[in-house]
Design a protein around this motif. Structure first.
Motif, PDB file in Angstrom:
ATOM      1  N   PRO A 143     -46.748  -0.839  27.422  1.00  0.00           N
ATOM      2  CA  PRO A 143     -45.369  -0.472  27.114  1.00  0.00           C
ATOM      3  C   PRO A 143     -44.831   0.666  27.980  1.00  0.00           C
ATOM      4  CG  PRO A 143     -46.811   0.591  25.540  1.00  0.00           C
ATOM      5  CD  PRO A 143     -47.688  -0.249  26.447  1.00  0.00           C
ATOM      6  N   GLY A 144     -45.660   1.222  28.829  1.00  0.00           N
ATOM      7  CA  GLY A 144     -45.302   2.349  29.663  1.00  0.00           C
ATOM      8  C   GLY A 144     -46.426   3.364  29.576  1.00  0.00           C
ATOM      9  N   THR A 149     -39.742   4.295  32.636  1.00  0.00           N
ATOM     10  CA  THR A 149     -39.939   5.440  31.743  1.00  0.00           C
ATOM     11  C   THR A 149     -39.408   6.703  32.413  1.00  0.00           C
ATOM     12  OG1 THR A 149     -41.964   4.388  30.925  1.00  0.00           O
ATOM     13  CG2 THR A 149     -41.646   6.713  30.392  1.00  0.00           C
ATOM     14  N   PHE A 150     -39.692   6.835  33.708  1.00  0.00           N
ATOM     15  CA  PHE A 150     -39.351   8.058  34.430  1.00  0.00           C
ATOM     16  C   PHE A 150     -37.842   8.379  34.433  1.00  0.00           C
ATOM     17  CE2 PHE A 150     -38.135   9.866  38.610  1.00  0.00           C
ATOM     18  CZ  PHE A 150     -38.504  11.173  38.344  1.00  0.00           C
ATOM     19  N   PRO A 151     -36.959   7.495  34.920  1.00  0.00           N
ATOM     20  CA  PRO A 151     -35.535   7.848  34.895  1.00  0.00           C
ATOM     21  C   PRO A 151     -35.001   8.039  33.469  1.00  0.00           C
ATOM     22  CG  PRO A 151     -35.901   5.987  36.347  1.00  0.00           C
ATOM     23  CD  PRO A 151     -37.181   6.228  35.606  1.00  0.00           C
ATOM     24  N   THR A 152     -35.531   7.263  32.528  1.00  0.00           N
ATOM     25  CA  THR A 152     -35.100   7.422  31.137  1.00  0.00           C
ATOM     26  C   THR A 152     -35.467   8.804  30.636  1.00  0.00           C
ATOM     27  OG1 THR A 152     -35.407   5.053  30.773  1.00  0.00           O
ATOM     28  CG2 THR A 152     -35.250   6.451  28.820  1.00  0.00           C
ATOM     29  N   TRP A 153     -36.675   9.259  30.945  1.00  0.00           N
ATOM     30  CA  TRP A 153     -37.119  10.586  30.528  1.00  0.00           C
ATOM     31  C   TRP A 153     -36.233  11.663  31.152  1.00  0.00           C
ATOM     32  CZ3 TRP A 153     -39.180  15.192  32.246  1.00  0.00           C
ATOM     33  CH2 TRP A 153     -39.820  15.980  31.278  1.00  0.00           C
ATOM     34  N   ILE A 154     -35.876  11.480  32.421  1.00  0.00           N
ATOM     35  CA  ILE A 154     -34.969  12.432  33.086  1.00  0.00           C
ATOM     36  C   ILE A 154     -33.636  12.475  32.323  1.00  0.00           C
ATOM     37  CG2 ILE A 154     -33.667  12.945  35.205  1.00  0.00           C
ATOM     38  CD1 ILE A 154     -36.728  13.475  35.397  1.00  0.00           C
ATOM     39  N   GLY A 155     -33.121  11.292  31.968  1.00  0.00           N
ATOM     40  CA  GLY A 155     -31.871  11.231  31.215  1.00  0.00           C
ATOM     41  C   GLY A 155     -31.957  11.925  29.865  1.00  0.00           C
ATOM     42  N   LEU A 156     -33.099  11.854  29.210  1.00  0.00           N
ATOM     43  CA  LEU A 156     -33.276  12.534  27.924  1.00  0.00           C
ATOM     44  C   LEU A 156     -33.360  14.048  28.106  1.00  0.00           C
ATOM     45  CD1 LEU A 156     -35.871  10.116  26.270  1.00  0.00           C
ATOM     46  CD2 LEU A 156     -33.464  10.430  25.615  1.00  0.00           C
ATOM     47  N   PHE A 167     -30.811  -3.070  29.982  1.00  0.00           N
ATOM     48  CA  PHE A 167     -31.637  -3.698  28.957  1.00  0.00           C
ATOM     49  C   PHE A 167     -32.984  -4.128  29.521  1.00  0.00           C
ATOM     50  CE2 PHE A 167     -33.061  -7.579  26.779  1.00  0.00           C
ATOM     51  CZ  PHE A 167     -33.207  -7.075  25.487  1.00  0.00           C
ATOM     52  N   SER A 168     -32.994  -4.590  30.765  1.00  0.00           N
ATOM     53  CA  SER A 168     -34.225  -5.094  31.377  1.00  0.00           C
ATOM     54  C   SER A 168     -35.117  -3.987  31.948  1.00  0.00           C
ATOM     55  CB  SER A 168     -33.888  -6.114  32.468  1.00  0.00           C
ATOM     56  OG  SER A 168     -33.020  -5.536  33.415  1.00  0.00           O
ATOM     57  N   ALA A 169     -34.821  -2.737  31.627  1.00  0.00           N
ATOM     58  CA  ALA A 169     -35.657  -1.611  32.061  1.00  0.00           C
ATOM     59  C   ALA A 169     -36.835  -1.484  31.092  1.00  0.00           C
ATOM     60  CB  ALA A 169     -34.842  -0.327  32.140  1.00  0.00           C
ATOM     61  N   TYR A 174     -40.582   4.011  26.184  1.00  0.00           N
ATOM     62  CA  TYR A 174     -41.766   4.856  26.150  1.00  0.00           C
ATOM     63  C   TYR A 174     -41.404   6.331  26.336  1.00  0.00           C
ATOM     64  CZ  TYR A 174     -46.669   6.069  26.742  1.00  0.00           C
ATOM     65  OH  TYR A 174     -47.927   6.600  26.580  1.00  0.00           O
ATOM     66  N   ALA A 175     -40.262   6.600  26.941  1.00  0.00           N
ATOM     67  CA  ALA A 175     -39.844   7.982  27.197  1.00  0.00           C
ATOM     68  C   ALA A 175     -39.670   8.755  25.915  1.00  0.00           C
ATOM     69  CB  ALA A 175     -38.544   7.999  28.013  1.00  0.00           C
TER      70      ALA A 175
END
Length: 179
Positions: A143-144, A149-156, A167-169, A174-175
């Protein structure tokens, strides 16, 4: 008959992939990033392109590029699994004037683009978040943690980005498991 249909369907799906050889797949610039020699403003770009080979039917690969005001190049931050297999960190950065290169045959799309003063303000926060990324040496397709995960974590970490991942990311959820 169902078994034959399944085999034919899988064969068609796999043969329909246009980028089945990474050595010859395009890595040319897509021409969608502001050119550093033409744009002096600070720039933040998040990109997504279909994942390599058959995985591109289901998932994307994502990465982040930043260009500080008056910079002649972008700094690209990216996570890939093959680096881990070679004993290297999954997360790496590099400098380039073309952060919008095809991802092994797949044209990238912008997920987010910010320029000007807002970008100049947020770039130091992005760099700080990159330095704190908790899975810099790890990669798991599902699942990661993975490239999404990386850009999503940056966004958080930098909510002012207002990042909305595709959606397809797969692996972006996992972030939320920040350790």
């Amino acid at each position: 008959m169902k078994k034959l249909f399944g085999i034919i369907s899988i064969a068609l799906l796999l043969s329909a992939c246009s980028n089945d050889d990474w050595r010859s797949a395009s890595r040319e610039p897509a021409g969608i990033a502001p050119k550093p020699e033409e744009v002096s403003d600070a720039v933040i770009e998040f990109y997504a392109a279909d994942a390599f080979s058959w995985r591109g039917w289901f998932a994307v690969h994502t990465w982040v590029a930043v260009k500080e005001e008056n910079a002649s190049e972008y700094t690209v931050y990216e996570v890939t699994g093959w680096r881990v297999k070679r004993g290297l960190p999954a997360l790496y950065e590099y400098k380039t004037s073309t952060p919008d290169r095809y991802w092994f045959g797949s044209k990238p799309e912008k997920v987010l683009s910010i320029t000007g003063e807002k970008a100049a303000t947020l770039i130091p926060e992005i760099k700080s978040a990159v330095a704190r990324y908790p899975w810099a040496n790890e990669y798991t397709v599902f699942p990661g943690p993975n490239s999404n995960t990386f850009p999503t974590w940056i966004g958080l970490q930098v909510p002012e980005l207002e990042l909305d991942m595709p959606f397809s990311a797969i692996g972006s959820g996992y972030a939320d498991n920040d350790s």
